[in-house]
Design a protein around this motif. Structure first.
Motif, PDB file in Angstrom:
ATOM      1  N   ARG A 340      23.738  39.665  15.165  1.00  0.00           N
ATOM      2  CA  ARG A 340      22.799  40.540  15.675  1.00  0.00           C
ATOM      3  C   ARG A 340      21.372  39.753  15.769  1.00  0.00           C
ATOM      4  O   ARG A 340      20.519  40.115  16.798  1.00  0.00           O
ATOM      5  N   SER A 341      20.952  38.977  14.874  1.00  0.00           N
ATOM      6  CA  SER A 341      19.684  38.261  14.993  1.00  0.00           C
ATOM      7  C   SER A 341      19.605  37.092  15.923  1.00  0.00           C
ATOM      8  O   SER A 341      18.663  36.389  16.051  1.00  0.00           O
ATOM      9  N   SER A 342      20.857  36.757  16.925  1.00  0.00           N
ATOM     10  CA  SER A 342      21.069  35.728  17.563  1.00  0.00           C
ATOM     11  C   SER A 342      19.997  35.826  18.907  1.00  0.00           C
ATOM     12  O   SER A 342      19.959  36.827  19.398  1.00  0.00           O
ATOM     13  N   THR A 343      19.189  34.975  19.187  1.00  0.00           N
ATOM     14  CA  THR A 343      18.415  34.809  20.451  1.00  0.00           C
ATOM     15  C   THR A 343      18.765  34.066  21.483  1.00  0.00           C
ATOM     16  O   THR A 343      18.479  33.703  22.575  1.00  0.00           O
ATOM     17  N   HIS A 344      19.546  32.828  20.839  1.00  0.00           N
ATOM     18  CA  HIS A 344      20.089  31.541  21.538  1.00  0.00           C
ATOM     19  C   HIS A 344      20.658  32.356  22.875  1.00  0.00           C
ATOM     20  O   HIS A 344      20.420  31.260  23.936  1.00  0.00           O
ATOM     21  N   SER A 345      21.423  33.072  22.878  1.00  0.00           N
ATOM     22  CA  SER A 345      22.402  33.384  24.056  1.00  0.00           C
ATOM     23  C   SER A 345      21.266  33.969  25.129  1.00  0.00           C
ATOM     24  O   SER A 345      21.617  34.026  26.316  1.00  0.00           O
ATOM     25  N   LEU A 346      20.229  34.280  24.785  1.00  0.00           N
ATOM     26  CA  LEU A 346      19.063  34.844  25.858  1.00  0.00           C
ATOM     27  C   LEU A 346      18.388  34.099  26.404  1.00  0.00           C
ATOM     28  O   LEU A 346      17.438  33.971  27.286  1.00  0.00           O
TER      29      LEU A 346
END
Length: 347
Positions: A340-346
C-alpha cells in the motif's frame, strides 16, 4: 463459511486451523494496518478477483498446484508473485497454492486472506529441525535459512492428492500463462526446469570435489548442466518413490564434513539430478536479475522471449525500489507490487 483444513504434513493439530479458501461467502476480511518490519508484515492492497475462461475445467484433475515458501521478510515478493500468476492465467480459479512456513505467523496469514479473498490455499509447517544440523555456511546468509531447504521435503509435506507441483521462489513474477509450464511432458523424469548448459558447471563445486574421484564420479555417464531450483515442475510421486529427499540429504552430509560447494540448497540438487532432468524453454526462468550473491549489482535481461522474471541473487526489486536506487529491470516487477505504501508505480 469455509471448512477448516485438516493440517497435514508436519503441522501439529493443536497449533491452529487454516481454511482452504480465504473467503467463500462474499465476506471481506479486515485490513491489517501495521507498518512493515520482519515481524509486522506490510499492508497490501486487495487484488481483484480473477475468473476462469470458458475453456477451463472444474474437476480435481484440472487443479494446478503451486508451492512457495512463506515468511514476513519475503512476503512482499510472494504477494507480487501470486498476483502475477493469477493475472496472466487463463484458469486462475483452478490454482491451489501450498505455502510452507517455519512458524505460525498470524499477520502474514491475515495479509494473504485480505489481499486475495478468493484464493484457494493451504499452509503447512516446515519443521526446521529437519535441516538444522545439515546446513553448511554459504556465501550469503539468506541461503542458510532453513526455509530455503523446504523444497527438498515437498514430497513429505504435501498431501497425497498432490501428484505434481510447480515450485516457485518468492522473488519472481510470471508474465505468461503458467498453465503452459504445468502441462510440460516430464518424459519420465522426476523434475523439469530450464537448463543452462553454457554455464560453467564446475564453478558450483570446490576443487576438493573435482579432485576426489570418489566424489566427482557421481557425474559419470551424465552431462550435467546448471538449473535453477527456484522454478521447478516436480513429479511428487516419482520423487517419493525414488527416495530423492534422502539422496539430497546424503550430499548435504558430505558437504557438512568436506566442504564440496558454496551455495545453499542448489548444489545437492545438481549432484542428484544434474544431467537427468526434463529441460524446458529458458523463457520460464529469466534468472539472475538480482545480480550475484555478494554485491547484487544490476543486470540486464537475457535475449529471447520471457515468460518468467526471477530476481535470484542478492538484490531484490522491492528493496532497490524503496531505496530509490532501482535497476532498470526492477520496473518490470513494480506493476505487481501490492504494498500500500508503494509510490514507485506512480512515478
Amino acid at each position: 463459511m469455509a471448512l477448516p483444513l485438516p493440517l497435514l504434513g508436519l503441522l501439529s493439530l493443536s497449533l491452529f486451523l487454516i481454511p482452504t479458501t480465504s473467503a467463500t461467502s462474499g465476506i471481506r476480511l479486515g485490513i491489517i494496518r501495521k507498518p512493515f518490519s520482519p515481524i509486522d508484515p506490510p499492508v497490501f492492497r486487495e487484488a481483484p478477483a480473477f475468473r476462469n475462461g470458458r475453456v477451463c475445467g472444474s474437476q480435481p484433475m484440472d487443479r494446478i498446484h503451486i508451492a512457495m515458501t512463506l515468511d514476513a521478510n519475503y512476503l512482499r515478493g510472494t504477494m507480487a508473485a501470486v498476483f502475477s500468476i493469477l493475472q496472466h492465467s487463463t484458469c486462475p480459479e483452478n490454482f491451489e497454492f501450498h505455502f510452507l512456513w517455519v512458524r505460525y505467523e498470524p499477520d502474514v496469514l491475515a495479509s494473504i486472506k485480505s489481499t486475495f479473498p478468493y484464493l484457494h490455499f493451504n499452509v503447512f509447517r516446515f519443521d526446521s529441525n529437519r535441516v538444522r544440523g545439515k546446513i553448511s555456511k554459504s556465501i550469503r546468509q539468506a541461503l542458510d535459512q532453513p526455509l530455503n531447504y523446504a523444497r527438498i521435503y515437498l514430497a513429505d509435506i504435501l498431501p497425497p492428492h498432490v501428484k505434481r507441483i510447480i515450485y516457485l521462489d518468492s522473488d519472481l513474477v510470471v508474465v505468461d500463462d503458467i498453465g503452459k509450464l504445468w502441462e510440460v511432458d516430464l518424459e519420465g523424469k522426476v523434475l523439469a526446469a530450464p537448463e543452462y548448459c553454457h554455464a560453467n558447471f564446475t564453478k558450483y563445486f570446490t576443487n576438493l570435489f573435482w579432485s576426489d574421484r570418489n566424489l566427482s564420479s557421481t557425474f559419470d555417464g551424465r552431462k550435467p548442466c546448471y538449473f535453477n531450483t527456484g522454478v521447478m515442475v516436480v513429479d511428487i510421486e516419482k520423487w517419493r518413490q525414488g527416495g530423492y529427499t534422502q539422496k539430497v540429504e546424503e550430499w548435504m552430509a558430505v558437504q557438512k564434513q568436506r566442504r564440496i560447494y558454496h551455495l545453499g540448497s542448489l548444489p545437492p540438487f545438481l549432484l542428484v539430478l544434474g544431467g537427468n532432468i526434463k529441460a524446458v524453454d529458458h523463457r520460464w526462468n529469466q534468472h539472475g536479475l538480482g545480480g550475484d550473491n555478494l554485491e547484487g549489482k544490476c543486470r540486464s535481461l537475457h535475449p529471447g522471449p520471457i515468460s518468467l522474471l526471477h530476481w535470484s541473487g542478492k538484490g531484490k526489486p522491492w528493496l532497490r525500489l524503496d531505496s530509490r536506487k532501482p535497476c532498470v529491470v526492477d520496473h518490470l516487477w513494480a506493476p505487481y507490487d501490492l504494498y500500500r505504501s508503494s509510490t514507485h508505480s506512480l512515478e
